[in-house]
Enzyme design. Sequence first.
Site, PDB file in Angstrom:
ATOM      1  N   TYR A 166       0.820  -1.208   0.000  1.00  0.00           N
ATOM      2  CA  TYR A 166       0.000   0.000   0.000  1.00  0.00           C
ATOM      3  C   TYR A 166       0.859   1.265   0.000  1.00  0.00           C
ATOM      4  CZ  TYR A 166      -3.761   3.157   1.582  1.00  0.00           C
ATOM      5  OH  TYR A 166      -4.666   4.178   1.698  1.00  0.00           O
ATOM      6  N   LYS A 170       1.040   4.150  -2.875  1.00  0.00           N
ATOM      7  CA  LYS A 170       0.640   5.526  -2.592  1.00  0.00           C
ATOM      8  C   LYS A 170       1.763   6.523  -2.860  1.00  0.00           C
ATOM      9  CE  LYS A 170      -3.653   4.972  -1.478  1.00  0.00           C
ATOM     10  NZ  LYS A 170      -4.683   5.411  -2.447  1.00  0.00           N
TER      11      LYS A 170
END
Length: 298
Positions: A166, A170
């Site tokens: 993640y 991002k």
Amino acid sequence: MSELRFDGRVAVITGAGHGLGRSHALSLAERGAKVVVNDLGGALDGTGASAGPAAEVVELIRKNGGEATASTDNVATPEGAQAIVRTAIDAYGRLDIVVNNAGILRDKSFGKISVEEFDQVLAVHVRGSFLVSRAAFPYLKEQGYGRIVNTSSPAGLFGNFGQANYSTAKMGLVGLTKTLGIEGARAGIKANAIAPIAWTRMTEEILPAEFEARFTPERVSALVTFLAHEACETSGEVFSVGGGRIARVFVAEGPGWRQDDHTVEDIRDNWEAILAEQPYLTPTTLGQQATASMKAML
């Protein structure tokens, strides 16, 4: 001051069936935008699919007097991304705003995460944002106007335990945003990113219970709505947002240390100077950073 309106504007919002995306869709629609509500309708880990979430948001927008169309296409495939954009063109004849919000979670510590779990998260967050933006770009460029808002995260900017996939995704969106800002400039296309903290189904198991009332999605959507408006001339930036606070997040470079033909021992002996933060530079382009490095050689 006059109200910021989106009458005549068309927006695509991915991952708009729940949480932040839902809030963004309602905010833009309330101010006059025609909205394509995209959501695959899957679980948090990306499994499954349902037309329900997107349809429910569309129904709510229409009930409130707005215009919206549902899309359940997959952002992570070229065909799905093209279909999402085509939905806007077919339904409303144009596209002005893209809010890349779709995302999934496959949290696991680095020693236990599988290659598949890593790739699947990047596929939705990074690949999906790239594909939808790429599908929209020709339309925005042709009309000489567009706004793109990507969704980064504090986990990407600063890292977070158990989120190697993640956080990588991002932070990748920061680079995509900055490049879109540069390449879209001549065509009147502005691109920015947000790093939100909000109480949603993605964070309700992580954030303290008292955050629910203070870190509402609506407090994030106000910034997204501004970044999506023609009044916003800023591009290529990242903003932290949550709980009523908004701040620009930027990459800074310290003054550094320089010496021709330095050895490993020279680096060791000057490590504190290399780590120094003041006075720092905030280059916004690769060229500015390279220029600073070249000046240090003089």
